[in-house]
Design an enzyme around this catalytic site. Structure first.
Site, PDB file in Angstrom:
ATOM      1  CE  LYS A  33      13.309  24.055  -2.002  1.00  0.00           C
ATOM      2  NZ  LYS A  33      13.864  24.420  -0.886  1.00  0.00           N
ATOM      3  NE  ARG A 129      19.609  27.174   4.365  1.00  0.00           N
ATOM      4  CZ  ARG A 129      18.833  26.190   3.776  1.00  0.00           C
ATOM      5  NH1 ARG A 129      19.560  25.640   2.685  1.00  0.00           N
ATOM      6  NH2 ARG A 129      17.848  25.986   3.906  1.00  0.00           N
ATOM      7  CE1 TYR A 258      32.726  16.191 -28.919  1.00  0.00           C
ATOM      8  CE2 TYR A 258      30.683  15.810 -27.545  1.00  0.00           C
ATOM      9  CZ  TYR A 258      31.601  16.501 -28.747  1.00  0.00           C
ATOM     10  OH  TYR A 258      30.828  17.220 -29.839  1.00  0.00           O
ATOM     11  CG  MET A 306      24.357  20.337 -25.960  1.00  0.00           C
ATOM     12  SD  MET A 306      24.760  21.813 -26.743  1.00  0.00           S
ATOM     13  CE  MET A 306      26.058  22.273 -26.092  1.00  0.00           C
TER      14      MET A 306
END
Length: 362
Positions: A33, A129, A258, A306
């Site tokens: 999957k 679930r 950053y 990124m």
């Protein structure tokens, strides 16, 4: 061309599937999957070929992609069907389906089918679930067989804490399952990857005709945080790698990246790597997260951007422009990166994007 890429070792995939069969002593579904957890569902299915007992996907869209690519082995829909009109597609494409709700049983009872289905009837043994309540399970089983629309029912459940080897929850769920299915003489599917690998003592009498569902172990990653015997025999399937595209020489006291979260404590050689969170590398991986640089241990420094991240080259004088950097693979286990980033290897693999996949060992 940007050097970031994911190498997919299909021979390692086959090794891990065979290990799942060996460790369980049962038939095994290869869970592919979510595009085979980011590894490429069609190529992985083709690589497993005729030796696989069957495949498992989340939904009918994933199953149809496999059928359209020529995959003819059994395919199980782990989430079952979402609308009653999907039953026609399930019949036409010879798919197996999980049934986890009473409305699905009713839909099968009402369906106009030319051929009977293979159903995997899911019990909620404690995951809470999806799945039938234990008090409903026997009735659901009998209704399916009485409908005339079902040829075979496989009995299944799913563990909530099998990756916690010190938890009693898996044993409790097995007890609930055994009580709910008492005297129902069908094939059984209980074990996912952590249960295959770490809980053999709970299944001493499992038949070779029963089923296991090999997911994360198929891709060579361990679901456990501690050392585990079967995990030591897994072969990583994906190697995420790139190259150093820039080098900076910084004195002590300089920030990197950053937010300036990393500040050099000594004269530091910084390598800039073409890899970032847009590729699927975890943004929250902290300074110290392991990498391998030209096959030698290294570490991340500063924030992941990124498109780029930075590594420490200070103690690797021969590394520089063009040096190969492994983000995870055989030298750096995805599970170790995941722990550092507060994630799990499942998510690392599934988040992969933009990076081309290169297949070998096919």
């Amino acid at each position: 061309m940007r050097p970031a890429r994911a190498l997919i070792d299909l021979q390692a995939l086959r090794h891990n599937y065979r290990l799942a069969r060996e460790a369980s002593g049962a038939r095994a579904l290869a869970v592919i999957k979510a595009d085979a957890y980011g590894h490429g569902a069609v190529r992985c299915a083709q690589a497993l070929g005729d030796e696989v007992n069957g495949f498992a996907v989340a939904c009918i869209e994933e199953a149809l992609e496999l059928r359209e690519s020529g995959i003819r082995q059994p395919i199980l829909l782990l989430e079952g069907f979402f609308e009653a009109d999907e039953l026609g597609l399930i019949e036409r494409h010879d798919l197996w389906t999980v049934v986890h709700s009473n409305w699905q049983i009713e839909a099968i009872e009402k369906a106009a089918l030319q051929r009977p289905l293979t159903v995997w009837l899911k019990l909620d043994s404690g995951m809470h679930r999806v799945g039938l309540h234990p008090a409903e399970y026997r009735d659901g089983y009998q209704r399916l067989l009485a409908s005339g629309k079902v040829a075979k029912v496989v009995l299944m459940t799913h563990f909530s804490r099998a990756d916690e080897l010190d938890s009693t929850r898996s044993a409790e769920q097995v007890a609930v399952f055994e009580q709910a299915r008492a005297s129902l003489g069908s094939e059984v599917s209980l074990r996912n990857s952590p249960a295959i690998m770490g809980w053999s003592q709970l299944f001493p009498e499992q038949s070779a005709n029963d089923w296991v569902r090999a997911g994360i172990m198929l891709y060579g990653a361990t679901p456990f945080e501690q050392t585990q015997a079967v995990a030591e025999r897994l072969h990583p399937v994906m190697t995420l790698e790139s190259k150093i595209i820039g080098v900076r020489e910084l004195p002590a006291g300089e920030p990197v990246g950053y937010g300036g979260r990393f500040i050099s404590e000594r004269p530091t050689r910084v390598g800039v790597v073409a890899m970032g969170y847009a590729d699927g590398y975890p943004r929250h991986a902290p300074t110290g997260t392991p990498v391998a640089i030209d096959g030698k241990p290294g570490s991340l420094i500063g924030r992941v951007s990124m498109d780029m991240l930075t590594v420490d080259l200070t103690d690797l004088p021969h590394a520089g422009l063009g040096s190969r950097v492994e983000l995870w693979g055989r030298d750096v286990l995805a599970s170790d990166v995941a722990i550092q980033a507060g994630s799990i290897p499942y998510q690392l693999f599934c988040n992969l994007k933009r990076v081309p996949r290169i297949y070998c060992g096919g």
